[in-house]
Design an enzyme around this catalytic site. Structure first.
Site, PDB file in Angstrom:
ATOM      1  N   SER A  47      35.225  47.329  49.394  1.00  0.00           N
ATOM      2  CA  SER A  47      33.648  47.334  50.829  1.00  0.00           C
ATOM      3  C   SER A  47      33.658  47.364  51.507  1.00  0.00           C
ATOM      4  O   SER A  47      34.034  45.715  52.110  1.00  0.00           O
ATOM      5  CB  SER A  47      32.750  46.714  49.878  1.00  0.00           C
ATOM      6  OG  SER A  47      31.805  47.431  48.148  1.00  0.00           O
ATOM      7  N   ASN A  70      35.137  36.814  39.141  1.00  0.00           N
ATOM      8  CA  ASN A  70      35.070  37.187  40.746  1.00  0.00           C
ATOM      9  C   ASN A  70      34.007  36.544  41.757  1.00  0.00           C
ATOM     10  O   ASN A  70      32.605  36.751  41.185  1.00  0.00           O
ATOM     11  CB  ASN A  70      35.828  38.077  40.887  1.00  0.00           C
ATOM     12  CG  ASN A  70      34.306  39.194  41.771  1.00  0.00           C
ATOM     13  OD1 ASN A  70      34.580  39.203  42.557  1.00  0.00           O
ATOM     14  ND2 ASN A  70      34.208  40.004  41.066  1.00  0.00           N
ATOM     15  N   MET A  72      34.189  36.705  45.853  1.00  0.00           N
ATOM     16  CA  MET A  72      35.113  37.300  46.801  1.00  0.00           C
ATOM     17  C   MET A  72      34.628  36.587  47.763  1.00  0.00           C
ATOM     18  O   MET A  72      35.335  36.392  48.722  1.00  0.00           O
ATOM     19  CB  MET A  72      36.105  38.645  46.905  1.00  0.00           C
ATOM     20  CG  MET A  72      36.608  38.554  45.554  1.00  0.00           C
ATOM     21  SD  MET A  72      38.110  37.653  45.319  1.00  0.00           S
ATOM     22  CE  MET A  72      38.997  38.201  46.473  1.00  0.00           C
ATOM     23  N   GLY A  73      33.112  37.403  47.482  1.00  0.00           N
ATOM     24  CA  GLY A  73      32.779  36.958  48.878  1.00  0.00           C
ATOM     25  C   GLY A  73      32.596  38.715  49.803  1.00  0.00           C
ATOM     26  O   GLY A  73      32.242  37.738  51.199  1.00  0.00           O
ATOM     27  N   CYS A 131      26.400  44.123  44.746  1.00  0.00           N
ATOM     28  CA  CYS A 131      27.489  42.566  44.784  1.00  0.00           C
ATOM     29  C   CYS A 131      25.867  41.683  44.018  1.00  0.00           C
ATOM     30  O   CYS A 131      25.374  41.527  44.537  1.00  0.00           O
ATOM     31  CB  CYS A 131      28.480  43.058  45.961  1.00  0.00           C
ATOM     32  SG  CYS A 131      29.035  40.935  46.095  1.00  0.00           S
ATOM     33  N   ILE A 192      28.871  50.727  36.493  1.00  0.00           N
ATOM     34  CA  ILE A 192      27.982  49.264  36.869  1.00  0.00           C
ATOM     35  C   ILE A 192      28.992  48.581  37.699  1.00  0.00           C
ATOM     36  O   ILE A 192      30.433  48.713  37.191  1.00  0.00           O
ATOM     37  CB  ILE A 192      27.441  48.370  35.756  1.00  0.00           C
ATOM     38  CG1 ILE A 192      28.427  48.321  34.769  1.00  0.00           C
ATOM     39  CG2 ILE A 192      26.204  49.741  35.284  1.00  0.00           C
ATOM     40  CD1 ILE A 192      27.772  47.320  33.872  1.00  0.00           C
ATOM     41  N   GLY A 244      33.284  49.715  34.165  1.00  0.00           N
ATOM     42  CA  GLY A 244      33.098  48.120  33.625  1.00  0.00           C
ATOM     43  C   GLY A 244      34.110  48.035  32.587  1.00  0.00           C
ATOM     44  O   GLY A 244      33.375  48.672  31.134  1.00  0.00           O
TER      45      GLY A 244
END
Ligand code: RRO
Length: 306
Positions: A47, A70, A72-73, A131, A192, A244
């Site tokens: 993203s 995760n 990751m941010g 997210c 998802i 998923g």
């Protein structure tokens, strides 16, 4: 000879129904190309938003029972730099559709990011409204059907390519969100993104992820994802892409029987390597031959007959 594995998703032609999921290897053109060379029918980028982001501190990923956790941010180089990667990738002879995953903190930011990356050559955009652990974006949008509709409309007005919305399972009713996205013009749905989750170290009594809370992926979430695809298929008409915990061809077939026209593979790449695209594709092909189908399209949604 017709290809019995070929499938079309909102005008995107895939030679087989496997796709590289967003966030896995998708930060460079070279790694996207590698996934395609290994048999992915389409690839999705990490993203990307208008501004570069460093993401969260480590630990940002931890292995847990049956999956990966995760936070990751949203680390990414920003659309300006990433547009170059996409241009190079297209020049470098990528033979499969590349879908740009984009995020923003408003509908306008989503639309601007989508515009930049489609102008650079992306064949479609996937809207990350799911997210589970970044404030003011992701699932804060994806948990609200009217915000999802707003974002989809803005992006649809900004680009000519297919617009795909990736949904969060972290809602009471995923169908309501899917319907809002489709009414606003979404051409396809991904179900998802990760499930909001956490892990705590019992020796230190500390949350393990630096961000404390993150998103769970991998086999642990597969039944949740299958249920989401099944419910969405009963209620919306656009193609659904399942995501998923898909690790084997059996998992992929299960998602297709639930209603997915294609499947995205992410976490399994960490355990199985990029060969996973070929092994899943070969397995789906043997399954449809053995069951007497002529095309993979014939198994999409088949479980709804029962
Ligand atoms: O970057 C992340 O932390 C992240 C993203 Br953008 C997402 O969509 N899902 C996820 O589990 N992690």
């Amino acid at each position: 000879m017709t290809n019995r594995l070929a499938i079309e998703i909102a005008g995107l032609r895939l030679s087989n129904p496997t796709m590289l999921a967003a966030g896995i290897l998708g930060l460079s053109g070279a790694s996207l190309l590698e996934a395609a060379k290994n048999g992915a029918g389409a690839v999705v980028t990490k993203s990307v938003g208008l501004q570069p982001r460093a993401g969260y501190a480590n630990p940002a990923v931890v292995q847990v029972g049956c999956g990966l956790l995760n936070a990751m941010g949203l680390p990414n180089p920003g659309t300006k730099d990433f547009a170059e990667e996409i241009r190079e990738l297209k020049k470098g002879g990528l033979k499969v559709p590349v879908i740009a995953s984009v995020f923003g903190f408003s509908g306008e930011e989503f639309a601007d990011a989508a515009r930049v990356l489609t102008r650079a050559g992306a064949d479609g955009v996937e809207l990350n409204v799911s997210c589970p652990h970044v404030d003011k974006t992701g699932s804060e949008i994806g948990q609200n059907p009217s915000l999802v509709a707003k974002v989809v409309k803005r992006v649809k007005n900004a680009v000519d390519t297919p617009v795909i919305v990736k949904l969060t399972p972290n809602v009471a009713d995923i169908v309501e969100v899917a319907e809002a996205g489709v009414r606003a013009g979404a051409d396809a749905i991904v179900a998802i993104n990760t499930v909001r989750a956490m892990a705590i170290n019992v020796e230190t009594a500390r949350p393990i992820l630096a961000n404390k809370i993150g998103g769970l992926s991998g086999s642990a979430i597969k039944p949740i994802a299958v249920r989401c695809v099944y419910e969405i298929y009963e209620n919306v008409k656009v193609p659904i892409i399942g995501c998923g915990g898909i690790t084997s061809w059996r998992d992929a077939v299960e998602f297709m029987l639930a209603g997915a026209s294609a499947v995205q593979i992410g976490t399994a790449i960490a355990s199985e390597g990029l060969e996973v695209f070929k092994s899943i594709t070969v397995g789906i092909d043997s399954y449809i031959m053995e069951k007497g189908f002529r095309s993979v399209k014939e198994i999409v949604g088949l479980s709804h007959r029962h």
